[in-house]
Enzyme design. Structure first.
Site, short mmCIF file in Angstrom:
data_model
loop_
_atom_site.label_atom_id
_atom_site.label_comp_id
_atom_site.label_asym_id
_atom_site.label_seq_id
_atom_site.Cartn_x
_atom_site.Cartn_y
_atom_site.Cartn_z
N TRP A 148 4.17 -21.51 48.38
CA TRP A 148 2.97 -20.99 49.03
C TRP A 148 1.74 -21.78 48.59
CZ3 TRP A 148 -1.55 -19.09 46.91
CH2 TRP A 148 -2.41 -18.44 47.78
N HIS A 149 1.73 -22.23 47.32
CA HIS A 149 0.56 -22.92 46.80
C HIS A 149 0.36 -24.28 47.45
CE1 HIS A 149 0.83 -19.84 43.73
NE2 HIS A 149 -0.42 -20.10 43.46
N GLY A 150 1.41 -24.84 47.98
CA GLY A 150 1.22 -26.12 48.62
C GLY A 150 2.52 -26.87 48.79
N PHE A 191 -5.01 -24.32 48.92
CA PHE A 191 -3.73 -23.62 49.01
C PHE A 191 -3.62 -22.77 50.26
CE2 PHE A 191 -3.77 -23.72 44.12
CZ PHE A 191 -3.47 -25.05 44.16
#
Lengths: 393, 526
Positions: free
Chosen positions: B377-379, B526
């Site tokens: 999810w963060h990247g 993000f």
């Protein structure tokens, strides 16, 4: 009842005043503890020539977290602990005049360690004793230097005029509007005065409290510095808009192409043609009065060991640099640089340290010899015979 | 528009004046918030305004379907009330190059109308399933295209090249719209909450649009839930002195964490991560600790500022950070760090996967998958995947050792309990900073260089320890006070005189200790 009504606003006023005083005192203590500011009064005023000048006979101190120095302007407004010499020269006397900004004034250095005095010593060591007359004024660009040369400097009959070139000069040249560039490439006088902030400063400087604040208050210094930065950036953005307008004689900057990712367009600040004309005019006027001319680069450091960026070489065209005697102290700086060596102050306003002043002065004298100025031989060695200042490591 | 810039202060000053003037007109005030939020978002890139409007319209129109109800034509018509003007505003200024997107938006309007007709013809249960699945898939596709396309395309080319297949390099680079992960998760939660019956589907596009785009939390959270935030657009808000004071204090503390702590630690961390092979152990350790507190100051600072701004407007946002670095176990860490994301992952991923209901193996699998996706999810980067996997792994180990239950059975009092807790905090903190190493490193090779440098034991006294201590001392003092008082909002609990001095300290610090130049927040990426 009436007195009760009056006393409440008074109480509020007293409370508000006390709060403001407390907040100011808190700020002063805060900055002294956590973020000491450079205290850099300048003691600059207006002059009859319509440009700024150092306040004659002013004595004041400058303090930064790294150093504390005393500054004295003499009876002619030069940074010099000695009185100004008479206008007329004695036979055989050699005089070198400095035109520049705070680097040449010698901010953050005591007089004996300033560039001017180091230059005087280096010249003496190289066998050509000269009196260095320091006409530099903090904030000067070439527009003001040109006026100062003709109105102040040449009456002292200098043998050599040494002018600094600093990255802020193009901005200052754009703002001053004392001279404008004509279509034929010549300069024409377009303004009689350029005295930015002088009227306000003069009024404030009459107050001993204000003068005390400039030398001692970290809060005042911090607020003033930030306001000045804000105003300068505002003026610079307005100035660059003006200079990019071809109608103002400026060169339009290239637009980024639409099909390429946008990236900042790094443009040279100011108006290059105007800067070249101003430097040329200073050189021509000096020569016309029988003085030789030398331009000194004030390089920008990239950390202690990251090298230096020459401002003359990045901002002025090579043809001009080939035609105008000039020097950069970068080779001397690069030789001396190291992790433990400070050539520029780091926690003040990043002027030269005594060591930086000395190396720049020695580079200047070598260059004077190389160009054959002041009848100095090319083999002169200012460093070999000098024991200048305190080499500060 | 960054919170800490003069532009934002002007924006918020004008908004606050208008907001106060519309206190008696709830609908008008909601509309004001919606327009302000769209202006805030469009400040970055006007074209992406259409993206959030499209996503909002889809979630709004299909909302009743997620409950199993028929989607009335009026619902579609209300949705068009923001889609059409929003698309025109987004694309008209650059119509010559963006007209296909404008046509796409109009096509979407038609497709939504067809969709409502199709699902309305279905039985209620099937309508609900179809709507929810469609809503989730559309949101994930949007997220996937904008966030992960480049990553998977690059990875595919790398794998193919390694296998000897020469694939043409994918030259299309898709720009990541700011905050897309946050508002996508917020809408997904809404659709699922409607399906679960936790909230009624919204029938007011202004309220719903304000909920999705509420500017304080739009680009970096907290990831709000409809039962908390959407409901606050139903009722009149109150502007109170208490909200103003506590909101301003929260904002100021958040701004301090961002511009003083995070932004000043950032260059120290950057230097260490730029070339770890040339650094001593001390410099690497300082760099790693600097990043550990940079990311905390940056993200929790943003969350505090967002919550402070919202509170000044009379809106309560959820808590997002709760002194995470004093956690004793990984599961405790995830109840203290980015709480809105970890609770989202728990409610909408871990629990639907089966949670801890299927025995140890399935629990471990679910934990691992949840953290892996949390990392992703963060990247789009393998280092984020590694970070997620690492956290999944330590959650499993602690779970297998049953540390949390063991702790629950132990006494919390006495010296031995203190010593035990401190030892557990030190262990967890060490694991946490190793996790940040995975998170921050350019690639796995840099992780190896960093670990080798740390293990070499060269020059432990090197590095900017003094600067680290200078910027961390106020944070640690405040957190000690928060732990002592068991109250996160430390400001109102302080004696009046101390309050005044703390406020003055923070004000002077954000002005005079702030790093030069406003920098963006890490979580904007993000």
């Amino acid at each position: 009842m009436r007195s009760a009504l009056l006393s409440r606003p008074l109480r509020i006023a007293i409370l508000a005043l006390a709060s403001v005083i407390y907040a100011v005192l808190f700020g002063e203590v805060f900055l002294r503890l956590f973020a000491p500011q450079p205290l850099m009064p300048r003691y600059v005023t207006g002059s009859a020539e319509g440009i700024r000048a150092n306040i004659r006979n002013a004595r004041f101190g400058q303090s930064t977290p790294e150093t504390h120095v005393r500054i004295a302007y003499n009876d002619a407004g030069m940074r010099d602990d000695r009185p100004a010499p008479p206008l007329a020269k004695r036979p055989g006397e050699c005089r070198v005049a400095l035109l520049g900004d705070s680097y040449f004034v010698g901010f953050e250095s005591n007089w004996a360690e300033s560039y001017a005095m180091q230059l005087e010593r280096a010249l003496a060591a190289a066998g050509r004793p000269c009196r260095v007359l320091n006409f530099a004024v903090s904030g000067f660009g070439q527009q003001e230097m040109l006026v100062a040369l003709n109105q102040r400097v040449l009456q002292y009959h200098p043998d050599l005029v040494v002018m600094s070139w600093h990255y802020s000069d193009p901005f200052d040249n754009l703002r001053a509007r004392l001279f404008a560039l004509q279509p034929d490439g010549n300069l024409s006088a377009t303004g009689a005065t350029y005295l930015p902030g002088v009227a306000t400063s003069d009024k404030l400087m009459r107050s001993p409290v204000y003068r005390w604040l400039t030398e001692h208050s970290h809060l005042y210094s911090a607020v003033r510095e930030r306001l000045a930065m804000f105003v300068k950036s505002l003026l610079a953005s307005m100035g660059s808009k003006a200079v990019n307008d071809p109608d103002n004689g400026g060169e339009p900057q290239p637009e980024p192409e639409n099909d390429k990712p946008s990236r900042p367009v790094i443009a040279r600040p100011g108006n290059p043609a105007l800067d070249i004309a101003l430097v040329g005019a200073i050189q021509t006027d000096a020569k016309a009065a029988g003085a030789e001319f030398l331009m000194v680069d004030i390089p920008v450091p990239k950390g202690r060991t990251g090298g230096f960026v020459s401002q003359t070489q990045t901002m002025l065209p090579p043809q001009m640099l080939a035609a105008v005697p000039n020097v950069t102290p970068i080779p001397e700086f690069a030789l001396a640089a190291g992790p433990a060596i400070k050539l520029y102050w780091e926690r003040g306003q990043k002027h030269w340290t005594p060591l930086g002043n000395r190396l720049a002065a020695e580079a200047t004298v070598r260059s004077i010899g190389r160009y054959g100025l002041l009848r100095l031989g090319a083999d002169s060695d200012p460093a070999g015979k000098t024991a200048v200042g305190t080499a500060q490591h | 528009m960054l919170f800490q810039t003069p532009t934002f202060f002007v924006f918020f000053g004008v908004l606050f004046a208008l907001y106060a003037a519309t206190m008696r007109h709830l609908r008008l005030q909601n509309l004001l918030l919606l327009l302000a939020s769209y202006l805030f978002y469009a400040w970055w890139d006007l074209r992406f305004l259409s993206l959030i409007i499209v996503a909002t319209t889809i979630a709004f129109v299909i909302g009743p379907g997620a409950k199993g109800e028929r989607i009335e034509f009026a619902q579609w018509r209300r949705g068009m009330g923001i889609l059409v003007p929003g698309a025109l505003v987004s694309f008209l200024p650059s119509l010559s190059s963006t007209w296909p997107y404008l046509v796409g938006c109009l096509g979407l309007a038609a497709a939504l109308l067809v969709f409502t007709r199709v699902v309305n013809a279905m039985p209620a249960e099937r309508r609900q399933i179809t709507t929810v699945v469609s809503g989730v898939v559309v949101n994930l596709v949007l997220l996937g295209v904008f966030k992960y396309f480049n990553f998977f395309a690059d990875s595919l080319v790398t794998v193919a090249n390694a296998a000897g297949l020469q694939l043409g390099y994918v030259t299309t680079r898709i720009v990541l719209p700011i905050g897309i992960s946050f508002f996508t998760f917020q809408k997904l939660a809404y659709i699922i909450d409607v399906k679960r019956g936790h909230i009624e589907p919204s029938r007011d596009i202004i309220k719903f649009g304000s909920f999705v785009a509420f500017f304080p939390q739009l680009v970096a959270g907290p990831i709000e839930r409809a039962p908390n935030l959407l409901k606050q657009f139903d009722e009149p808000r109150r502007l109170t002195l208490e909200n103003l004071q506590s909101g301003a204090a929260l904002f100021l503390w958040g701004m301090f964490k961002k511009v003083v702590i995070a932004d000043n630690l950032s260059p120290i961390a950057n230097r260490a991560f730029a070339d770890p092979a040339s650094m001593t152990s001390g410099e690497l350790m300082v760099g790693l600790l600097a990043f550990t507190f940079q990311i905390f100051g940056d993200f929790s600072g943003y969350s505090d500022m967002a919550r402070g701004i919202a509170r000044i407007l009379g809106i309560r946002l959820m808590l997002n950070f709760n002194i995470p670095y004093v956690s004793r176990t990984p599961s405790e860490f995830w109840t203290r760090w980015h709480i809105s994301l970890s609770s989202w992952l728990r409610d909408y991923l871990y629990v639907p996967l089966g949670g801890n209901r299927g025995g140890p193996t399935k629990t471990y699998r679910n934990l691992f998958l949840t953290m892996l996706l949390g990392g992703l999810w963060h990247g789009a980067s393998w280092t984020f995947v590694a970070w997620g996997a690492f956290h999944g792994a330590i959650l499993i180990v602690y779970r297998a050792l049953d540390v949390d239950r063991w702790l629950a059975r132990q006494s919390g009092q006495g010296v031995s309990a203190r010593v035990r807790d401190i030892a557990l905090v030190v262990i967890m903190f060490t694991l946490t900073i190793f996790g940040w190493l995975l998170f921050r490193a350019q690639d796995m090779g840099a992780v190896g260089a960093f670990v080798r440098g740390l293990a070499s034991g060269r020059g432990w006294t090197h590095g900017e320890w003094g600067a680290l201590a200078f910027y961390l001392t106020p944070l640690l003092l405040v957190q000690a006070w928060q732990l002592h008082t068991r109250e996160l909002e430390f400001f109102p609990r302080l004696p009046r005189f101390v309050q005044v001095n703390v406020a003055l300290y923070l004000l002077y610090a954000v002005v005079f200790l702030a790093a030069t130049g406003a920098s963006e927040f890490i979580y904007f990426d993000f």
